[in-house]
Design an enzyme around this catalytic site. Sequence first.
Site, short mmCIF file in Angstrom:
data_model
loop_
_atom_site.label_atom_id
_atom_site.label_comp_id
_atom_site.label_asym_id
_atom_site.label_seq_id
_atom_site.Cartn_x
_atom_site.Cartn_y
_atom_site.Cartn_z
N LYS A 37 0.88 -1.17 0.00
CA LYS A 37 0.00 0.00 0.00
C LYS A 37 0.92 1.22 0.00
CE LYS A 37 -1.89 2.97 2.05
NZ LYS A 37 -1.67 4.40 1.71
N GLU A 66 9.24 1.24 11.43
CA GLU A 66 10.30 2.25 11.41
C GLU A 66 9.63 3.60 11.41
OE1 GLU A 66 12.87 3.41 8.12
OE2 GLU A 66 12.82 4.98 9.63
N CYS A 102 13.47 10.37 7.91
CA CYS A 102 13.24 10.01 9.31
C CYS A 102 14.54 10.08 10.12
CB CYS A 102 12.60 8.63 9.40
SG CYS A 102 13.38 7.43 8.32
N GLU A 147 9.00 15.88 15.79
CA GLU A 147 9.52 15.72 14.43
C GLU A 147 8.80 16.70 13.50
OE1 GLU A 147 8.76 12.00 12.30
OE2 GLU A 147 10.87 11.99 11.75
#
Length: 488
Positions: free
Chosen positions: A182, A257, A291, A391
């Site tokens: 996906k 992750e 990331c 973040e």
Amino acid sequence: MMVPPFVGGSKKLFIGGKWVEPVSGKAFDAINPADGQVLARIAQGEAADIDKAAATARTAFEGPWSRWTPVERQRLLLRVLALVEAHADELALIETLDMGAPLARSKGLANFAAQTILFYSTQTAAASVTTHQNSLPGHMMTLSHKAPLGVVGGIIPWNGPLMSVWWVVGPTLATGCTAVIKPAEDACLSTLRVAELLQEAGVPDGVINVVTGYGADAGAALAAHPGVDRVAFTGSVETARRIIGASAGNIKRLQLELGGKSPDIVFADADLNLAVPGAAMGVYGNSGQVCLAGTRLFVQRGIHEEFVTRLQQFTATLKVGSGLEPGVNLGPLISSRQLDRVLGYVDIGTREGATLASGGKRLGGTLANGYFVEPTVFAGVHNQMKIAQEEIFGPVISVIPFDDTDDALRLANDTPFGLGGGVWTRDLSTAHKVSQGIKSGTVWINCYGALDPNVGFGGYKMSGYGWKGSAEHVDSFLYRKAVYMNVA
Ligand code: ADP
């Protein structure tokens, strides 16, 4: 610039080796973030399509594919490699059009994808049988089998799908699993083109399926599906929590992750000619949509002022623009939503009392239709500020002064995340002490962001669990079975 013929028109779902319409009949736009233009229409897959794809992947898992030998799967991966190499420029161009990164970066991603496929091609004998000693009476032979887990759900992020997709496809093909992928709704095109190449390489129908759609329906359905044995997810902590919840139904194995707020620590003895551009690009790369980005830049107090000045000077040399333009260092952000998020954090930082030393603004003029933001430096940041704890996923550096090694480590580890980290110093013992002390899945010394598929990477704390790359990753696509054989 020639737009690849693949870009444009209406894309369908790839299920069982066929391009099929989504059950809903709905579609959404793929937008070029550099100019806001529609690139293609993307099929909006939902739960019913995930059902079809998962059933197809199960049938393929149990069919002739389960009898492919390691050498056959290795040859297949090498054919995939050859096609990806032959189409590297096209794939890179699709990626840049769809998610904005500078073309040089997308080409680098295509090369890294090739290296990754080559790595997984060496792992096709990982499903194995090992014999063990035992202390049982009589004549008992003990073995352990490692066998492919089954159907894998791959939920892919938008920040570099041309690379991310291989962390799922590689181990799936190496081990004899099958997958339903996906892609992220903001960047589907390179994954759809990869599906075509996989078929051309001879991947059997149903082994790799791609269902495009939104996270809240296609993604959620995949994460909860009782016919999916393992989910590999890269994305936000918030979504990961939903995926963990959804895994409870059939006790799915997960690999997560997630985000980061990685510390990058510059000591006064560092070679600043290396550290300034290295640390800066450790945040600005992919416009900060990485990331592992080293967004908390700790600088030893003695050089703080000089470092900020040099960082401002370096930042001023960077060119922001369409990823197709030669010499561009930073492309646009992925979407207007992401642009709002990043500008929102710039606002928060200013209100928190940090000093805006560079950038901070959306770019207008010829870039006004895209989602461009200036590379941004906040100086005098305190580790407890929101901009140092959350973040941002944009090209925003928070420079935070520190006094000594202990202080640096205390601040570096004062975060819920643990994905990456860096240290810049000429002193071997400082490098060693800091790399030991940072609580994260990866630490770089006098560099930032280097990755190798044979080494791999993963998170600690709220950055997730499960290693990507390396033999350990391949192992996580297998389950283990002990066999006790009475040979008396
Ligand atoms: P972002 O907010 O940066 O888009 P996400 O974690 O939401 O990050 O997205 C990463 C991937 O997860 C995308 O493919 C997205 O469609 C998918 N996703 C989003 N929500 C869900 C969900 N509830 N269940 C499964 N997948 C999801």
